[in-house]
Design an enzyme around this catalytic site. Structure first.
Site, PDB file in Angstrom:
ATOM      1  N   ARG A 178       0.846  -1.188   0.000  1.00 18.38           N
ATOM      2  CA  ARG A 178       0.000   0.000   0.000  1.00 18.38           C
ATOM      3  C   ARG A 178       0.888   1.247   0.000  1.00 18.38           C
ATOM      4  O   ARG A 178       1.933   1.268   0.646  1.00 18.38           O
ATOM      5  CB  ARG A 178      -0.902   0.036   1.246  1.00 18.38           C
ATOM      6  CG  ARG A 178      -2.077  -0.939   1.204  1.00 18.38           C
ATOM      7  CD  ARG A 178      -3.163  -0.493   0.217  1.00 18.38           C
ATOM      8  NE  ARG A 178      -4.321  -1.363   0.208  1.00 18.38           N
ATOM      9  CZ  ARG A 178      -4.531  -2.372  -0.649  1.00 18.38           C
ATOM     10  NH1 ARG A 178      -3.630  -2.647  -1.568  1.00 18.38           N
ATOM     11  NH2 ARG A 178      -5.640  -3.087  -0.582  1.00 18.38           N
ATOM     12  N   HIS A 235      -1.561   0.675  -9.682  1.00 19.65           N
ATOM     13  CA  HIS A 235      -2.199  -0.176  -8.659  1.00 19.65           C
ATOM     14  C   HIS A 235      -2.979  -1.331  -9.311  1.00 19.65           C
ATOM     15  O   HIS A 235      -4.197  -1.435  -9.167  1.00 19.65           O
ATOM     16  CB  HIS A 235      -3.138   0.644  -7.752  1.00 19.65           C
ATOM     17  CG  HIS A 235      -3.454  -0.091  -6.482  1.00 19.65           C
ATOM     18  ND1 HIS A 235      -3.733   0.540  -5.294  1.00 19.65           N
ATOM     19  CD2 HIS A 235      -3.533  -1.430  -6.208  1.00 19.65           C
ATOM     20  CE1 HIS A 235      -3.968  -0.359  -4.353  1.00 19.65           C
ATOM     21  NE2 HIS A 235      -3.854  -1.569  -4.885  1.00 19.65           N
TER      22      HIS A 235
HETATM   23  N1  LIG Z   1      -0.967  -3.882  -5.310  1.00 14.72           N
HETATM   24  C1  LIG Z   1      -1.973  -4.733  -5.422  1.00 14.72           C
HETATM   25  O1  LIG Z   1      -2.551  -4.882  -6.507  1.00 14.72           O
HETATM   26  C2  LIG Z   1      -2.381  -5.556  -4.237  1.00 14.72           C
HETATM   27  C3  LIG Z   1      -3.275  -6.626  -4.436  1.00 14.72           C
HETATM   28  C4  LIG Z   1      -3.608  -7.413  -3.343  1.00 14.72           C
HETATM   29  C5  LIG Z   1      -3.096  -7.137  -2.078  1.00 14.72           C
HETATM   30  N2  LIG Z   1      -2.238  -6.086  -1.913  1.00 14.72           N
HETATM   31  C6  LIG Z   1      -1.677  -5.785  -0.582  1.00 14.72           C
HETATM   32  O2  LIG Z   1      -0.936  -6.923  -0.123  1.00 14.72           O
HETATM   33  C7  LIG Z   1      -1.159  -7.031   1.281  1.00 14.72           C
HETATM   34  C8  LIG Z   1      -0.760  -8.405   1.774  1.00 14.72           C
HETATM   35  O3  LIG Z   1      -1.722  -9.380   1.396  1.00 14.72           O
HETATM   36  P1  LIG Z   1      -1.670 -10.863   1.991  1.00 14.72           P
HETATM   37  O4  LIG Z   1      -2.923 -11.529   1.556  1.00 14.72           O
HETATM   38  O5  LIG Z   1      -0.383 -11.521   1.710  1.00 14.72           O
HETATM   39  O6  LIG Z   1      -1.746 -10.531   3.559  1.00 14.72           O
HETATM   40  P2  LIG Z   1      -1.590 -11.529   4.782  1.00 14.72           P
HETATM   41  O7  LIG Z   1      -1.825 -12.935   4.372  1.00 14.72           O
HETATM   42  O8  LIG Z   1      -2.388 -10.951   5.904  1.00 14.72           O
HETATM   43  O9  LIG Z   1      -0.027 -11.418   5.149  1.00 14.72           O
HETATM   44  C9  LIG Z   1       0.518 -10.253   5.670  1.00 14.72           C
HETATM   45  C10 LIG Z   1       1.982 -10.516   6.008  1.00 14.72           C
HETATM   46  O10 LIG Z   1       2.559  -9.295   6.464  1.00 14.72           O
HETATM   47  C11 LIG Z   1       3.186  -9.524   7.732  1.00 14.72           C
HETATM   48  N3  LIG Z   1       3.138  -8.337   8.568  1.00 14.72           N
HETATM   49  C12 LIG Z   1       2.067  -7.617   8.952  1.00 14.72           C
HETATM   50  N4  LIG Z   1       2.438  -6.607   9.763  1.00 14.72           N
HETATM   51  C13 LIG Z   1       3.790  -6.696   9.883  1.00 14.72           C
HETATM   52  C14 LIG Z   1       4.758  -5.956  10.600  1.00 14.72           C
HETATM   53  N5  LIG Z   1       4.426  -4.918  11.364  1.00 14.72           N
HETATM   54  N6  LIG Z   1       6.048  -6.346  10.515  1.00 14.72           N
HETATM   55  C15 LIG Z   1       6.419  -7.414   9.757  1.00 14.72           C
HETATM   56  N7  LIG Z   1       5.530  -8.168   9.050  1.00 14.72           N
HETATM   57  C16 LIG Z   1       4.244  -7.804   9.120  1.00 14.72           C
HETATM   58  C17 LIG Z   1       2.391 -10.641   8.355  1.00 14.72           C
HETATM   59  O11 LIG Z   1       3.138 -11.235   9.391  1.00 14.72           O
HETATM   60  P3  LIG Z   1       2.587 -12.547  10.178  1.00 14.72           P
HETATM   61  O12 LIG Z   1       2.697 -13.680   9.176  1.00 14.72           O
HETATM   62  O13 LIG Z   1       3.514 -12.701  11.305  1.00 14.72           O
HETATM   63  O14 LIG Z   1       1.161 -12.252  10.555  1.00 14.72           O
HETATM   64  C18 LIG Z   1       2.136 -11.535   7.139  1.00 14.72           C
HETATM   65  O15 LIG Z   1       3.254 -12.369   6.914  1.00 14.72           O
HETATM   66  C19 LIG Z   1      -2.626  -6.664   1.426  1.00 14.72           C
HETATM   67  O16 LIG Z   1      -2.923  -6.261   2.749  1.00 14.72           O
HETATM   68  C20 LIG Z   1      -2.797  -5.525   0.437  1.00 14.72           C
HETATM   69  O17 LIG Z   1      -2.543  -4.293   1.073  1.00 14.72           O
HETATM   70  C21 LIG Z   1      -1.875  -5.305  -2.965  1.00 14.72           C
END
Ligand SMILES: NC(=O)c1ccc[n+]([C@@H]2O[C@H](COP(=O)([O-])OP(=O)(O)OC[C@H]3O[C@@H](n4cnc5c(N)ncnc54)[C@H](OP(=O)(O)O)[C@@H]3O)[C@@H](O)[C@H]2O)c1
Length: 311
Positions: free
Chosen positions: A226, A274
């Site tokens: 983000r 995006h």
């Molecule tokens: N650009 C785009 O088109 C697009 C599309 C889809 C999603 N996204 C973004 O990608 C993000 C991730 O998606 P996801 O499904 O992979 O999320 P997810 O399954 O919730 O995984 C989030 C990861 O980030 C880690 N994390 C969260 N807070 C942290 C911190 N303070 N320090 C270190 N690590 C941290 C988590 O750690 P833990 O494993 O320890 O919980 C987890 O490994 C979404 O929230 C969205 O914002 C972008």
């Protein structure tokens, strides 16, 4: 038991979701216009980016399902009921799309196509020696659904993989770092850094001057999480200083990126609008139906958002 489900799309075209959701949930009543159903009769709301304050009108909600993987904007809404689970999208189609994007950007950076592109603008013929993937280190910030899949795909190409998450992970072929105290070591070990973090209080502004100062000289930064995770002025300074050789940015502080923004014309920045991984209605509807059927059966829901952690 059938549910009254309101699909509230404010950004996604509702039309794209209508048939996939109807096919996936044939026994439920789906409404794509809030005027078609009394708010006190709605059991489930499915939405992409709900308007602030919208939740006050629903008195019998049992579940709120996001069409998007990131729910950062939702949690700031004081009207969001504390006793109703919010579940985010975990769509295999979006995971595949993001893995493809990460592969494309990492290979581009690994093969230094950014440098060759700049050489071309100068009509400069200089052969570059690139090491093979096994000699290139790549770090992924966030080892959730997206980061784990991308890490696995890069490891299969033999890249030296690092990953960083909040809680420690144990992944084959990925050296795992965890928590704030190990961020510096993670950055020092990675020549290409890919951010796939959710936006939370802890990750807002995480890519700041100190962060870029800890990255390796001439490294590449790929931002796919983000926009507000990146302090844009700090990134511009790191590009000027050569600390960051190139930045590939899909998300921005302000979207659409304003016309006068320096990223548009910066020779060391690649801008994508995006779209690293877009919602995929066919596979997304299957996930939504799985979750709603779990609610119906009294089973644990998937992708439940932790309001304290913020993701
Ligand atoms: N650009 C785009 O088109 C697009 C599309 C889809 C999603 N996204 C973004 O990608 C993000 C991730 O998606 P996801 O499904 O992979 O999320 P997810 O399954 O919730 O995984 C989030 C990861 O980030 C880690 N994390 C969260 N807070 C942290 C911190 N303070 N320090 C270190 N690590 C941290 C988590 O750690 P833990 O494993 O320890 O919980 C987890 O490994 C979404 O929230 C969205 O914002 C972008």
């Amino acid at each position: 038991m059938s549910f009254n489900i309101l699909v509230l799309c404010t950004v996604e075209p509702a039309e794209r979701w209508r048939e996939p959701l109807r096919r996936a949930l044939p026994d439920d009543d789906l409404y794509f216009d809030a005027a078609e159903v009394a708010s006190e009769q709605v059991d489930i709301v499915i939405s992409d980016s709900p308007p602030q304050g919208v939740w006050r009108q629903f008195s019998r909600l049992r579940m709120i399902q996001s069409l998007w993987m990131g729910v950062d904007r939702w949690l700031d809404d004081a009207s969001l009921p504390a006793n109703v689970p919010v579940t985010r999208m975990i769509d295999p189609g979006m995971v595949t799309a993001m893995t493809e994007t990460v592969l494309a950007h990492v290979l581009h950076a690994h093969l230094r196509h950014d440098v060759m592109r700049r050489q071309q603008t100068q009509q400069r013929w200089r052969e570059l020696f690139n090491p093979v993937a096994a000699q290139r280190s790549v770090g992924i910030m966030g080892l959730g659904n997206l980061g784990t899949a991308a890490g696995r795909a890069l490891a299969a190409l033999n890249f030296q993989m690092q990953g960083w998450s909040r809680t420690r992970k144990d992944l084959p072929d990925v050296r795992c770092f965890a928590g704030e105290s190990e961020l510096a070591a993670f950055l020092a070990a990675s020549e290409i850094v890919v951010c796939l973090l959710p936006l939370t209080t802890a990750t807002r502004g995480i890519a700041n001057a100190e962060f870029f100062g800890r990255m390796r000289e001439h490294s590449v930064f790929v931002s796919l999480g983000r926009g507000p995770q990146v302090v844009e002025a700090a990134l511009l300074a790191a590009l000027e200083a050569g600390r960051v050789r190139h930045a590939i940015l899909d998300v921005f502080m302000e979207e659409p990126l304003p016309p006068a923004h320096p990223f548009w014309t910066h020779p060391r920045v690649t801008v994508t609008p995006h779209c690293a991984s877009m919602a995929q209605p066919e596979s997304g509807a299957q996930f939504v139906a799985e979750n709603i059927n779990r609610l119906r059966a009294g089973e644990a829901l998937l992708g439940v958002v932790d309001p304290v952690a913020g993701y």
